[in-house]
Scaffold this motif. Structure first.
Motif, short mmCIF file in Angstrom:
data_model
loop_
_atom_site.label_atom_id
_atom_site.label_comp_id
_atom_site.label_asym_id
_atom_site.label_seq_id
_atom_site.Cartn_x
_atom_site.Cartn_y
_atom_site.Cartn_z
N GLN A 1 0.83 -1.21 0.00
CA GLN A 1 0.00 0.00 0.00
C GLN A 1 0.86 1.25 0.00
O GLN A 1 0.57 2.22 -0.70
CB GLN A 1 -0.95 -0.01 1.21
CG GLN A 1 -1.89 1.18 1.25
CD GLN A 1 -2.73 1.31 0.00
OE1 GLN A 1 -3.26 0.34 -0.48
NE2 GLN A 1 -2.83 2.52 -0.53
N LYS A 2 1.95 1.25 0.77
CA LYS A 2 2.83 2.40 0.81
C LYS A 2 3.49 2.64 -0.56
O LYS A 2 3.66 3.79 -0.98
CB LYS A 2 3.90 2.23 1.89
CG LYS A 2 3.35 2.40 3.30
CD LYS A 2 4.44 2.29 4.32
CE LYS A 2 4.85 3.68 4.74
NZ LYS A 2 5.71 3.71 5.93
N ILE A 3 3.84 1.56 -1.26
CA ILE A 3 4.41 1.68 -2.60
C ILE A 3 3.38 2.30 -3.54
O ILE A 3 3.70 3.21 -4.32
CB ILE A 3 4.90 0.32 -3.14
CG1 ILE A 3 6.12 -0.15 -2.38
CG2 ILE A 3 5.20 0.38 -4.62
CD1 ILE A 3 6.53 -1.59 -2.66
N ARG A 4 2.13 1.82 -3.48
CA ARG A 4 1.07 2.37 -4.33
C ARG A 4 0.88 3.86 -4.05
O ARG A 4 0.71 4.66 -4.97
CB ARG A 4 -0.25 1.63 -4.11
CG ARG A 4 -0.35 0.35 -4.88
CD ARG A 4 -1.77 -0.22 -4.80
NE ARG A 4 -1.67 -1.63 -4.56
CZ ARG A 4 -1.88 -2.26 -3.41
NH1 ARG A 4 -2.29 -1.59 -2.36
NH2 ARG A 4 -1.74 -3.56 -3.31
N THR A 5 0.89 4.23 -2.78
CA THR A 5 0.71 5.63 -2.40
C THR A 5 1.86 6.49 -2.94
O THR A 5 1.62 7.56 -3.50
CB THR A 5 0.64 5.76 -0.86
OG1 THR A 5 -0.42 4.93 -0.39
CG2 THR A 5 0.40 7.19 -0.43
N LEU A 6 3.09 6.00 -2.77
CA LEU A 6 4.25 6.73 -3.31
C LEU A 6 4.15 6.91 -4.81
O LEU A 6 4.39 8.00 -5.34
CB LEU A 6 5.54 5.97 -2.99
CG LEU A 6 6.27 6.28 -1.69
CD1 LEU A 6 7.47 5.36 -1.53
CD2 LEU A 6 6.69 7.72 -1.63
N ASN A 7 3.79 5.83 -5.51
CA ASN A 7 3.69 5.90 -6.97
C ASN A 7 2.59 6.84 -7.42
O ASN A 7 2.76 7.57 -8.40
CB ASN A 7 3.46 4.51 -7.56
CG ASN A 7 4.71 3.65 -7.48
OD1 ASN A 7 5.82 4.16 -7.34
ND2 ASN A 7 4.54 2.35 -7.56
N SER A 8 1.46 6.84 -6.72
CA SER A 8 0.36 7.73 -7.11
C SER A 8 0.73 9.20 -6.83
O SER A 8 0.35 10.09 -7.59
CB SER A 8 -0.93 7.35 -6.40
OG SER A 8 -0.83 7.61 -5.02
N GLU A 9 1.49 9.45 -5.76
CA GLU A 9 1.92 10.81 -5.46
C GLU A 9 2.90 11.32 -6.52
O GLU A 9 2.92 12.50 -6.85
CB GLU A 9 2.59 10.88 -4.09
CG GLU A 9 1.62 10.76 -2.94
CD GLU A 9 2.32 10.64 -1.59
OE1 GLU A 9 3.57 10.58 -1.56
OE2 GLU A 9 1.60 10.57 -0.57
N ARG A 10 3.68 10.40 -7.06
CA ARG A 10 4.67 10.77 -8.08
C ARG A 10 4.12 10.68 -9.50
O ARG A 10 4.82 10.96 -10.45
CB ARG A 10 5.90 9.86 -7.96
CG ARG A 10 6.64 10.08 -6.66
CD ARG A 10 7.78 9.12 -6.52
NE ARG A 10 8.44 9.31 -5.25
CZ ARG A 10 9.29 8.45 -4.72
NH1 ARG A 10 9.58 7.33 -5.37
NH2 ARG A 10 9.85 8.70 -3.57
N GLY A 11 2.88 10.24 -9.62
CA GLY A 11 2.22 10.15 -10.92
C GLY A 11 2.67 8.95 -11.74
O GLY A 11 2.59 8.95 -12.96
N GLN A 12 3.14 7.90 -11.07
CA GLN A 12 3.56 6.68 -11.76
C GLN A 12 2.43 5.66 -11.69
O GLN A 12 1.67 5.64 -10.74
CB GLN A 12 4.82 6.10 -11.12
CG GLN A 12 6.01 7.02 -11.22
CD GLN A 12 7.20 6.50 -10.41
OE1 GLN A 12 7.06 5.60 -9.60
NE2 GLN A 12 8.36 7.08 -10.65
N PRO A 13 2.35 4.75 -12.67
CA PRO A 13 1.29 3.74 -12.65
C PRO A 13 1.52 2.69 -11.59
O PRO A 13 2.54 2.43 -11.12
CB PRO A 13 1.34 3.11 -14.04
CG PRO A 13 2.66 3.47 -14.61
CD PRO A 13 3.15 4.68 -13.89
#
Length: 191
Positions: free
Chosen positions: A179-191
């Motif tokens: 979940q933390k990886i998904r959150t980081l990726n969404s904050e950075r605009g990565q899929p």
């Protein structure tokens, strides 16, 4: 007012045609539709049983796997999170051009198993420092002091309490770091 003997029309479950049922439990219009309906219901039931059997099989296979399997699975996700959090910067040498980066532990997992999944104990490190220089601990310590502060480094160094993770804890940790990886990726605009 309902007239005795007259029944309300129903729609056939198989052919979708309107029909007048002979009894209140009749769901299909003819014998051929009843056979088709019965076969469809049998197929659905067989599929449900197969799904349940596969689920039981997966559970049995998971139950016999050793704890080290679950530790390794969680370690992979944790390491992915550390690399995503810190980016491509080595905490020891400061390199940003290395070919690959690891999640390097300040106190090794062999020396301090209880700190294996501690975010203060693990940072992005180039492969050369982590593998070939055994963590390059001199510069790691100096940069760690600057990054997280003296109190937190001393807490890491003084934590010698043995701890054994359970499978349930490892599964919860793995889900947490995914979940933390998904959150980081969404904050950075990565899929």
């Amino acid at each position: 007012m309902k007239i005795k003997g007259l029944r309300k029309p129903k729609t056939c479950k198989t052919c979708k045609e309107q029909f007048i049922p002979h009894s209140t439990t009749q769901t299909v219009c003819s014998i051929s539709c009843a056979i088709q309906y019965s076969k469809a219901q049998s197929a659905k039931l067989a599929e449900k049983r197969a799904l349940a059997e596969r689920k039981k099989h997966r559970q049995r296979r998971a139950d016999v796997k050793p704890l080290s399997h679950w530790v390794n699975m969680t370690q992979r996700v944790f390491n992915d999170y550390i690399r995503a959090r810190d980016g491509n910067v080595c905490i020891s040498c400061g390199s940003t051009t290395a070919s690959s980066y690891h999640a390097g532990h300040y106190r090794t997992t062999a020396a301090a198993k209880q700190l294996r999944f501690n975010e203060d104990n693990c940072h992005s490190q180039c492969a050369a420092c982590n593998t070939h220089q055994s963590g390059n601990l001199g510069p790691y310590h100096i940069n760690l002091l600057a990054k997280i502060g003296t109190e937190r480094v001393q807490a890491l160094e003084s934590n010698n309490q043995a701890y054994r993770y359970t499978r349930e804890e490892l599964e919860a940790l793995r889900a947490h770091y995914r979940q933390k990886i998904r959150t980081l990726n969404s904050e950075r605009g990565q899929p």
